[in-house]
Enzyme design. Structure first.
Site, PDB file in Angstrom:
ATOM      1  N   TYR A 177       0.842  -1.202   0.000  1.00 50.31           N
ATOM      2  CA  TYR A 177       0.000   0.000   0.000  1.00 50.31           C
ATOM      3  C   TYR A 177       0.870   1.242   0.000  1.00 50.31           C
ATOM      4  CZ  TYR A 177       0.852   0.926   5.008  1.00 50.31           C
ATOM      5  OH  TYR A 177       1.437   1.219   6.219  1.00 50.31           O
ATOM      6  N   CYS A 178       0.278   2.348  -0.464  1.00 44.51           N
ATOM      7  CA  CYS A 178       0.927   3.661  -0.439  1.00 44.51           C
ATOM      8  C   CYS A 178      -0.183   4.710  -0.360  1.00 44.51           C
ATOM      9  CB  CYS A 178       1.830   3.863  -1.652  1.00 44.51           C
ATOM     10  SG  CYS A 178       0.971   3.739  -3.239  1.00 44.51           S
ATOM     11  N   THR A 179       0.148   5.960  -0.601  1.00 47.46           N
ATOM     12  CA  THR A 179      -0.835   7.043  -0.420  1.00 47.46           C
ATOM     13  C   THR A 179      -2.025   6.930  -1.369  1.00 47.46           C
ATOM     14  OG1 THR A 179       0.966   8.492   0.275  1.00 47.46           O
ATOM     15  CG2 THR A 179      -1.144   9.535  -0.279  1.00 47.46           C
ATOM     16  N   ILE A 206      -4.174   4.542   0.550  1.00 49.66           N
ATOM     17  CA  ILE A 206      -4.699   4.924   1.862  1.00 49.66           C
ATOM     18  C   ILE A 206      -5.886   5.870   1.721  1.00 49.66           C
ATOM     19  CG2 ILE A 206      -4.142   6.095   4.042  1.00 49.66           C
ATOM     20  CD1 ILE A 206      -1.153   5.343   3.382  1.00 49.66           C
TER      21      ILE A 206
END
Length: 322
Positions: A177-179, A206
């Site tokens: 996952y990332c932004t 996110i």
């Protein structure tokens, strides 16, 4: 109360034959809509974070989606009282997010995309590892509960960490996952290339997880690359995990050190902010170039007569007169 502005976060891996020509055309289009923000154009696609009035953002999204190259683009939209940027930058680069993995095309092979609901249901399973592929200053402010984090200052260091991950987690299901999802496209593809067999990614990142799944088990705040700096994600079981750089108490108040030579970007609580006059240390507090502290710890960059058309080589158009 309805907020008049929107903030758009998006990316799209798609071939752009002439990035410079597209950049000029797209820059002009953004100016016409009074959009502000940062956009990267590359042969491999488009990546942007922009803000504008709601109606202008709607036109922006509709126009991009009408282009077959960007028909599948996934916009993350947040409401705002004002612009989230002070400038417009539309630039061409080799990659839409700097990874050094120029040979990887996420449209050919990448991790399995999970919806926020699917990610939430999978993340706590025994054979699963939740992997944060963001930089250290981002995950120090907020991250998923029990996530594995990497000691990296920027995403281009990610490939160097894969051997460490292999030793511990090669036989696990990896949920990256990332932004907003863009870093996971190449991160998950690279993990597959390096021999990992079960690789997934949180589609929309996110930000979308907060919008569609309530942000459950995301601890702290999400670092964002606009004037907001940090945003709330978790509406289910929120908590604060970051600590004040000065005194060590819990604080998610991100500031820049008032000493511009230092400019360290860290959490500093309100009490220490006042006592240290916005500085991160005693040395920075006494620095002769220290900026006046206004209580926010955010220092607007000097515009210096900023002109969004500077360096913009608009093609000459034929004047049509009646």
């Amino acid at each position: 109360m309805n907020k008049p502005y929107s903030i758009l976060l998006y990316y799209c891996y798609t071939p752009i034959a002439d990035p410079e020509a597209f950049r000029e055309e797209h820059h002009l289009f953004c100016l016409e809509l009074n959009m502000l923000g940062r956009i990267i154009v590359s042969k491999e696609g488009l990546n942007g974070t922009v803000s504008g009035l709601k109606e202008d953002c709607e036109k922006y999204m509709q126009t991009l989606k009408a282009d077959p190259r960007f028909s599948n683009i996934d916009f993350k939209v947040d409401a705002s009282e004002e612009h989230a940027f002070t400038k417009l930058h539309v630039r061409t680069k080799a990659e839409i997010v700097h990874s050094g993995l120029l040979h990887i095309n996420p449209n050919v092979r990448t991790g399995i995309h999970l919806t926020p609901k699917e990610f939430r249901e999978m993340k706590d399973q025994q054979d699963v590892v939740v992997l944060d592929v963001r930089s250290d200053y981002e995950y120090s402010l907020g991250r998923f509960k029990n996530a594995v984090t990497l000691n990296i200052e920027n995403f281009r260091e990610f490939p160097e960490k894969v051997d460490e991950l292999k030793e511990k987690y090669k036989d696990k299901k990896i949920l990256t996952y990332c932004t907003g999802g863009i870093k996971c496209e190449k991160a998950s593809a690279f993990l597959l290339e390096q021999g990992f067999e079960n690789v997934y990614q949180l589609h929309g990142g996110i930000i979308k997880y907060g919008m569609e799944a309530g942000g459950e088990d995301f601890e702290g705040k999400c670092y964002v690359f606009d004037n907001r700096v940090a945003v709330d994600v978790n509406k289910v079981n929120p908590t604060v995990i970051s600590t004040c750089h000065v005194c060590g108490t819990n604080s998610d108040r991100m500031v820049n050190c008032a000493n511009p030579v230092c400019n360290l970007h860290v959490p500093i609580c309100e009490k220490c902010g006042v006592e240290m006059e916005g500085a991160c240390s005693a040395e920075c507090k006494e620095h002769p170039e220290k900026r006046p502290y206004d209580g926010t710890g955010y220092y607007q960059k000097e515009l210096n007569g900023y002109n969004p058309l500077k360096g913009f080589n608009r093609r000459k158009t034929k004047q049509v007169t009646e």
